[in-house]
Scaffold this motif. Structure first.
Motif, mmCIF file in Angstrom:
data_model
loop_
_atom_site.group_PDB
_atom_site.id
_atom_site.type_symbol
_atom_site.label_atom_id
_atom_site.label_comp_id
_atom_site.label_asym_id
_atom_site.label_seq_id
_atom_site.Cartn_x
_atom_site.Cartn_y
_atom_site.Cartn_z
ATOM 1 N N ALA A 192 0.949 -1.312 0.371
ATOM 2 C CA ALA A 192 -0.170 0.151 -0.454
ATOM 3 C C ALA A 192 0.381 1.547 0.004
ATOM 4 C CB ALA A 192 -0.815 0.024 1.639
ATOM 5 N N ALA A 193 1.825 1.111 0.635
ATOM 6 C CA ALA A 193 2.355 1.847 0.068
ATOM 7 C C ALA A 193 3.412 2.401 -0.947
ATOM 8 C CB ALA A 193 4.042 2.142 1.965
ATOM 9 N N ARG A 194 3.457 2.156 -1.173
ATOM 10 C CA ARG A 194 4.388 1.837 -2.679
ATOM 11 C C ARG A 194 3.736 2.080 -3.698
ATOM 12 N NH1 ARG A 194 7.679 -4.019 -2.296
ATOM 13 N NH2 ARG A 194 9.671 -3.657 -0.503
ATOM 14 N N ARG A 195 2.401 1.645 -3.611
ATOM 15 C CA ARG A 195 1.147 2.220 -4.996
ATOM 16 C C ARG A 195 1.369 3.892 -4.106
ATOM 17 N NH1 ARG A 195 -4.294 -0.682 -5.629
ATOM 18 N NH2 ARG A 195 -4.888 0.461 -7.284
ATOM 19 N N SER A 196 1.311 4.000 -2.646
ATOM 20 C CA SER A 196 0.761 5.560 -2.617
ATOM 21 C C SER A 196 2.482 6.181 -3.378
ATOM 22 C CB SER A 196 0.748 5.380 -1.552
ATOM 23 O OG SER A 196 0.715 6.745 -0.478
ATOM 24 N N THR A 197 2.666 5.773 -2.770
ATOM 25 C CA THR A 197 4.202 6.244 -3.828
ATOM 26 C C THR A 197 4.681 6.864 -5.615
ATOM 27 O OG1 THR A 197 5.642 5.982 -2.052
ATOM 28 C CG2 THR A 197 6.706 6.733 -4.117
ATOM 29 N N ILE A 198 4.111 5.542 -5.855
ATOM 30 C CA ILE A 198 3.768 4.990 -7.013
ATOM 31 C C ILE A 198 2.869 5.983 -7.623
ATOM 32 C CG2 ILE A 198 3.793 3.983 -10.052
ATOM 33 C CD1 ILE A 198 4.687 2.123 -7.992
ATOM 34 N N GLU A 199 1.741 6.669 -7.285
ATOM 35 C CA GLU A 199 0.676 7.069 -7.425
ATOM 36 C C GLU A 199 0.614 8.155 -7.338
ATOM 37 O OE1 GLU A 199 -3.154 3.813 -6.851
ATOM 38 O OE2 GLU A 199 -2.465 5.174 -5.865
ATOM 39 N N GLU A 200 1.009 8.298 -6.115
ATOM 40 C CA GLU A 200 1.878 10.346 -5.999
ATOM 41 C C GLU A 200 2.597 10.554 -7.419
ATOM 42 O OE1 GLU A 200 3.706 13.259 -2.590
ATOM 43 O OE2 GLU A 200 3.087 11.145 -2.236
ATOM 44 N N VAL A 201 3.593 10.185 -7.685
ATOM 45 C CA VAL A 201 4.505 10.941 -8.121
ATOM 46 C C VAL A 201 3.934 10.856 -9.501
ATOM 47 C CG1 VAL A 201 6.922 10.496 -8.869
ATOM 48 C CG2 VAL A 201 6.646 9.730 -6.906
ATOM 49 N N MET A 202 3.578 9.755 -9.917
ATOM 50 C CA MET A 202 3.209 9.573 -11.586
ATOM 51 C C MET A 202 1.302 10.810 -11.347
ATOM 52 S SD MET A 202 3.516 7.848 -13.695
ATOM 53 C CE MET A 202 4.643 6.507 -13.494
ATOM 54 N N ASN A 203 1.026 10.909 -10.525
ATOM 55 C CA ASN A 203 0.284 12.077 -10.546
ATOM 56 C C ASN A 203 0.358 13.242 -10.823
ATOM 57 O OD1 ASN A 203 -2.562 10.094 -10.602
ATOM 58 N ND2 ASN A 203 -2.041 10.140 -8.327
ATOM 59 N N ARG A 204 1.540 13.676 -10.109
ATOM 60 C CA ARG A 204 2.335 14.817 -9.260
ATOM 61 C C ARG A 204 2.702 14.969 -11.331
ATOM 62 N NH1 ARG A 204 5.175 14.308 -5.075
ATOM 63 N NH2 ARG A 204 7.236 14.058 -6.739
ATOM 64 N N SER A 205 2.784 14.109 -12.228
ATOM 65 C CA SER A 205 3.676 14.676 -13.187
ATOM 66 C C SER A 205 2.278 14.825 -14.882
ATOM 67 C CB SER A 205 4.454 13.175 -13.667
ATOM 68 O OG SER A 205 3.733 12.227 -14.153
ATOM 69 N N GLY A 206 1.215 14.068 -13.985
ATOM 70 C CA GLY A 206 0.204 14.155 -15.156
ATOM 71 C C GLY A 206 -0.397 13.169 -16.225
ATOM 72 N N ARG A 207 1.196 11.907 -15.965
ATOM 73 C CA ARG A 207 1.557 11.214 -17.452
ATOM 74 C C ARG A 207 0.579 9.718 -16.822
ATOM 75 N NH1 ARG A 207 6.142 9.968 -19.604
ATOM 76 N NH2 ARG A 207 5.513 8.329 -21.300
ATOM 77 N N ALA A 208 -0.485 9.724 -18.034
ATOM 78 C CA ALA A 208 -1.346 8.122 -18.129
ATOM 79 C C ALA A 208 -0.845 7.073 -17.000
ATOM 80 C CB ALA A 208 -1.878 8.420 -19.379
ATOM 81 N N PHE A 209 -1.349 6.412 -16.490
ATOM 82 C CA PHE A 209 -0.880 5.287 -15.837
ATOM 83 C C PHE A 209 -2.142 4.545 -15.285
ATOM 84 C CE2 PHE A 209 -1.131 7.664 -12.112
ATOM 85 C CZ PHE A 209 -1.393 6.982 -11.074
ATOM 86 N N THR A 210 -1.669 3.040 -15.529
ATOM 87 C CA THR A 210 -2.452 1.477 -15.016
ATOM 88 C C THR A 210 -1.521 1.076 -13.784
ATOM 89 O OG1 THR A 210 -4.499 1.828 -16.711
ATOM 90 C CG2 THR A 210 -4.011 0.116 -15.438
#
Length: 323
Positions: free
Chosen positions: A26-44
């Motif tokens: 959960a902590a790793r997922r949160s880190t990945i999502e935070e950085v990705m959302n900040r970048s504006g890059r689309a991801f799944t």
């Protein structure tokens, strides 16, 4: 193999192995999502909580990545990276790595940070570079493949890490414990470019990772990997203490000077295990830390430039990330 035109905006399809527990995942997922959302890059992002579901989930994301011109990403240890990379090679799609294992040899060889936030930032700024993978029968390996004692070491290490936690110290102590146990020797036939030899050894180790070869202290084999070859290492019959001595030399980066060691580079190699009853039909093989039974003879070869890796131009430090 056609490379995507929109690499800078291509969506990421991330396979995250939950590993040791849901809380850490959960902590790793949160880190990945935070950085990705900040970048504006689309991801799944998909979290694999059951190891038996890794193949199915990776297949699903691979199809999505191919359909949308996206990039398939593995977040986990070398075993997870191997599985996802195999799908990327088969599909011909770009591949990224967020290393989360104990040793992370593949990520370290390619300058990918071990810190997860830095690794995600590096992935966003990476460029595509085809890299070499090894092949044993129909299984790829990015770091190493082995038979004999090394698969046994991996099995013992996994049992010990479940009891004492996952760390490099636990892994080293587990390896030494296994070396002091009963050693079963293999009698193998090696066929390299028409030249055949037979030897008795406790382990045959085939490497495809220059960083690991450098850490072991075998510089010539590290250079050979850069020239499109694989590296083979096999100790002669040295006994229990001799084997432990070789492991200690490897741990301190002095294995290259050992006398009782056969080491060579190759492009193709066929390995047969010989017994009193002929050749064995199947043998236990470890590929990037994952153990499987493969048919014999084993055929090792090189797949040049078959993995399209997202590789950072340089390693970002924590200070640079915070700036």
């Amino acid at each position: 193999m056609k490379l995507p035109d929109n690499l800078g905006t291509a969506p990421f399809f991330i396979v995250l192995n939950a590993g040791s527990g849901n809380e850490e995942a959960a902590a790793r997922r949160s880190t990945i999502e935070e950085v990705m959302n900040r970048s504006g890059r689309a991801f799944t992002l998909r979290v694999v909580e059951d190891p038996a579901r890794l193949d199915a989930i990776t297949d699903e994301l691979t199809r999505q990545a191919v359909a949308s011109g996206g990039i398939l990403v593995a977040a986990g240890g070398d075993g997870t990276i191997n599985t996802v990379a195999g799908k990327a090679v088969d599909a011909g799609c770009p591949f990224g790595v967020l290393p989360q294992g104990t040793f992370n040899y593949f990520g370290r060889a390619h300058g990918i940070p071990e810190d997860l936030e830095l690794a995600v930032q590096a992935l966003l700024a990476s460029r595509l570079q085809p890299v070499q993978v090894g092949l044993v029968n129909d299984r790829i390996f990015l770091v190493n493949a082995s038979i004999g004692l090394y698969p046994q070491i991996i099995e013992e290490r996994e049992a010990d890490t479940k009891q004492f936690g996952r760390s490099r110290v636990v892994a080293l102590l587990s390896m030494l414990k296994t070396a002091l146990g009963r050693t079963q020797y293999l009698r193998i036939g090696l066929d390299e470019g028409g030249k055949t030899r037979t030897m008795r050894t406790a382990v045959l180790f085939v490497g495809n990772n220059s960083f690991q070869m450098e850490r072991l202290g075998i510089e010539p084999l590290s250079s050979a990997l850069e020239d499109g070859k694989l590296a083979a290492i096999a100790p002669r019959s040295v006994g229990r203490l001799g084997m432990m001595g070789l492991m200690l030399r490897g741990a301190i980066g002095k294995l290259g000077g050992a006398r009782n060691l056969v080491a060579f580079s190759f492009e193709t190699l066929t390995v047969k295990q010989r017994t009193l009853y002929g050749t064995r039909k199947k043998i236990k093989v470890a590929t990037d830390g994952e153990i499987r039974q493969l048919d014999t003879p084993l055929r090792f070869s090189v797949l040049k430039d078959q993995l399209l890796l997202m590789k950072p131009d340089s390693v970002m430090t924590e200070e640079q990330a915070a700036a």
